[in-house]
Design an enzyme around this catalytic site. Structure first.
Site, PDB file in Angstrom:
ATOM      1  N   CYS A  79      42.775  29.973  23.036  1.00 18.61           N
ATOM      2  CA  CYS A  79      41.745  29.068  23.546  1.00 18.61           C
ATOM      3  C   CYS A  79      42.351  27.670  23.553  1.00 18.61           C
ATOM      4  CB  CYS A  79      40.532  29.067  22.626  1.00 18.61           C
ATOM      5  SG  CYS A  79      39.832  30.682  22.333  1.00 18.61           S
ATOM      6  N   LYS A  85      47.930  38.695  40.238  1.00 21.38           N
ATOM      7  CA  LYS A  85      47.801  39.075  38.824  1.00 21.38           C
ATOM      8  C   LYS A  85      46.844  40.256  38.678  1.00 21.38           C
ATOM      9  CE  LYS A  85      48.738  38.413  34.515  1.00 21.38           C
ATOM     10  NZ  LYS A  85      50.106  38.806  34.114  1.00 21.38           N
TER      11      LYS A  85
HETATM   12  C1  BG6 Z   1      49.005  44.405  39.563  1.00 21.24           C
HETATM   13  C2  BG6 Z   1      49.764  43.304  38.845  1.00 21.24           C
HETATM   14  O1  BG6 Z   1      48.264  43.858  40.597  1.00 21.24           O
HETATM   15  O2  BG6 Z   1      48.134  45.083  38.667  1.00 21.24           O
HETATM   16  C3  BG6 Z   1      50.597  43.931  37.752  1.00 21.24           C
HETATM   17  O3  BG6 Z   1      50.606  42.611  39.758  1.00 21.24           O
HETATM   18  C4  BG6 Z   1      49.692  44.726  36.812  1.00 21.24           C
HETATM   19  O4  BG6 Z   1      51.288  42.920  37.030  1.00 21.24           O
HETATM   20  C5  BG6 Z   1      48.821  45.729  37.591  1.00 21.24           C
HETATM   21  O5  BG6 Z   1      50.485  45.414  35.864  1.00 21.24           O
HETATM   22  C6  BG6 Z   1      47.766  46.335  36.661  1.00 21.24           C
HETATM   23  O6  BG6 Z   1      46.953  45.263  36.212  1.00 21.24           O
HETATM   24  P1  BG6 Z   1      45.981  45.473  34.952  1.00 21.24           P
HETATM   25  O7  BG6 Z   1      45.237  44.187  34.850  1.00 21.24           O
HETATM   26  O8  BG6 Z   1      45.094  46.645  35.298  1.00 21.24           O
HETATM   27  O9  BG6 Z   1      46.838  45.733  33.761  1.00 21.24           O
END
Ligand code: BG6
Length: 608
Positions: A2, A603
């Site tokens: 945080c 992401k």
């Molecule tokens: C993708 C990201 O879109 O989703 C990866 O670029 C990630 O980095 C994958 O590992 C799975 O995301 P999450 O949030 O389900 O772990």
């Protein structure tokens, strides 16, 4: 993770809210599932405005810019203890509302403190650990009326790392404490401020005073005094002019968030281990459900899928559970029609929002087919809300798109869970595994220290000349190889195929020509099979880069060898993946790419 910020002026200011908003916008990368703003006027009157949601939403909803007063405290929250709700948002009042405070950190004995403070008649309004810090301060302030002595005594009740800022309505100072979490002090021309983040201060002043772990600072608008948190002894330290430009400060000196987050894996694995040691409640519930299951499907995408491959090995070997890992987008097509109430679906997703995973959960929830467990980094996320039990990897905000510290905390949580289940069933390995878990932060630190340069050299000499490559892994390190291959694809834009090493001879071997590079993260425990797989390549003049703790057979057979620190077989993925992350990072930077925000990807993908 945080962010906290606390500022003191001499008189009430109508622009205090502007300062607080500007500070919060520099803290938002540290936590954005809720935000809170508190002000205190010279007459002691206070205002507290806080709530869940994006920072800008909270600012608009509560007209934060219009807040006035002589002192202000801000907190941006990344939920670890308690869902992102208004009550769990920070700052918090004490029982009778004359003290207000906020923290950044993890108080690992929160659940026992909540019970104790409720029992002793305090007004406990939330499940949030930050409120417990306020009550601990309140307890001793009611006895001593001395803020410094109160904090000295309060810290004895608090287990874990934190940075804390607290004020009393009738004291024109604030008190800030640094114990394991970041904190900086800025000296302005008409104010003094403390913050989790240097950039939030540098926008106002570059006159900085260092505060170290185990210290606290008592300050008003023009004067500050540092003290030792434990002994109360005064500490004299002069301010200096920081040369750092604001935009560099959030990176805390690193060139990119990816590099910063690779290094953060040391502290984040330590914090998660401490959290799990002190609050195994969710592990217990998870253990009970998994142990009764006939089949356990671990469902994930991307990096989380690779962590699940390693996690599945741990659960199968240590906890003796029959688990299988399925790519989220594949699950419904292959297994959706077979799920029954003897199964468990275990969803792994750092964002907690990946649509491929949500698509798996929805029909199971709608038809109540079987229990759903999730492992996430964001406890207020959709996947967490849809799960019967949620395990929190507590890796803090991961700014860089390529996952690094969330991967490390995922495999750590799998390892810890496996040992926990083994212990429940009296399996002999449990104690041994618990004993090695505590060495993981140091293993990561030693790996970075020992292997950062060799990884950079490899990126420069071998990887930068490769137009494509393979990354092979066997047994436990198959997940390491798959994750390493993904990192290279994500940030270096080269084709790098991850593969189970025994499969390579069934066709892909034809790609090998003189000097063709193959990365091979491994463990000495697997050397028998791995050396065969190395030789199938090297006899055809392929170039094998072995990554593992030292093994003489590997040293004799591989073309290049990145030696990681000696460690237990189960821990080899931690060190091997750190090396793969560094190789990918340096390859990307050497090519002039931005490893934090690679082209084409994001992401979190909340689309099909
Ligand atoms: C993708 C990201 O879109 O989703 C990866 O670029 C990630 O980095 C994958 O590992 C799975 O995301 P999450 O949030 O389900 O772990």
């Amino acid at each position: 993770m945080c962010g906290v910020f606390g500022i003191v002026f001499a008189e009430n200011r109508s622009d205090l809210g502007e300062y607080l908003v500007k500070a919060s916008r520099k803290l938002v990368y540290r936590g954005y599932d809720s935000a809170g703003f508190a002000t205190i006027k010279t007459d002691g009157s206070t205002q507290l405005k806080k709530g869940p949601g994006k920072l800008e939403t909270v600012i608009e909803q509560f007209h934060i810019q219009k807040m006035s007063g002589s002192r202000g405290i801000v907190q941006l929250r990344w939920a670890t203890f308690g869902e992102p709700t208004e009550a769990n948002s920070q700052p918090h009042y004490d029982s009778d509302g004359d003290i207000i405070g906020a923290h950044n950190g993890n108080i690992v004995n929160t659940s026992s403190l909540i019970e104790a403070f409720k029992r002793d008649g305090y007004t406990v309004r939330s499940q949030n650990d930050g409120e417990m810090v306020v009550h601990a301060f309140e307890k001793y302030f009611n006895e001593t009326k001395d803020p410094l002595l109160s904090m000295q005594k309060a810290q004895t009740m608090l287990k874990g790392d934190y940075a804390f800022i607290v004020g009393h309505q009738h004291d024109n100072h604030l008190l800030a404490v640094k114990k394991g979490s970041s904190l900086y002090v800025g000296i302005g021309k008409d104010f003094i401020a403390c913050s989790s983040d240097l950039a939030s201060l540098l926008q106002f002043t570059n006159k900085i005073v260092d505060i170290h772990d185990g210290e606290m600072i008592y300050y008003n608008h023009e004067h500050y005094q540092l003290y030792d948190l434990f002994s109360g002894a005064k500490i004299e330290r002069e301010p200096y002019l920081s040369p750092i430009k604001v935009e560099e400060a959030n990176l805390e000196g690193f060139a990119h968030y990816m590099k910063k987050e690779i290094h953060e894996q040391i502290i984040k694995t330590r914090e998660l281990t401490e959290l799990l040691n002190h609050d195994p409640h969710t592990l217990d519930e998870t253990s009970k459900i998994l142990s009764k299951a006939n089949r356990i499907f671990i469902v994930a995408s991307g990096t989380s899928y690779h962590a699940s491959l390693i996690g599945s090995y741990y659960l199968n070997h240590i906890a003796r559970l029959k688990t299988q890992v399925v790519i989220a987008g594949q699950f419904n097509e292959y297994y959706g029609h077979l799920v029954d109430n003897n199964d468990v679906v275990f969803c792994v997703s750092q964002s907690g929002e990946t649509k491929d995973v949500v698509n798996v959960i929805n029909p199971i929830r709608d038809q109540k087919l079987c229990p759903i467990i999730s492992m996430v980094n964001i406890i207020g996320s959709s996947i967490a809300h849809k799960s019967d039990i949620t395990l929190n990897i507590a890796a803090g905000v991961e700014t860089s798109v390529p996952a690094t510290k969330t991967f490390m905390n995922q495999i750590l949580l799998f390892l810890y869970l496996s040992a926990y289940i083994a212990k429940q069933t009296g399996a002999p390995e449990a104690e041994e595994v618990f004993s090695i878990i505590g060495t993981i932060p140091e293993l990561i630190a030693k790996t970075i220290e020992q292997d950062e340069e060799p990884c950079q050299a490899l990126a420069d000499t071998v990887i930068s000349k490769a137009h494509d490559l393979y990354c092979l892994g066997y047994g436990l390190n198959y997940g390491s190889a798959m994750e390493g291959a993904l990192k290279i694809k994500e940030v270096y834009y080269r084709h790098c195929e991850g593969m189970y090493s025994s499969e390579f001879k069934h066709g892909p071997l034809s790609i090998v020509e003189e000097g063709y590079p193959i990365l091979f993260p491994a463990s000495p425990s697997e050397s028998g099979m791995v050396i065969s797989h190395i030789n199938e390549i090297t006899v055809r003049k392929g170039f094998v880069v072995l990554i593992s703790p030292y093994d003489e057979g590997y040293a004799r057979n591989a073309n290049s060898y990145i030696i990681t620190p000696n460690c237990h077989h189960y821990l080899t993925p931690f060190a091997n993946v750190v090396c793969m992350q560094l190789i990918a990072y340096f390859s990307s930077v050497l090519s002039g790419y931005d490893p934090d925000f690679p082209r084409n990807i994001s992401k979190t993908l909340t689309v099909d």
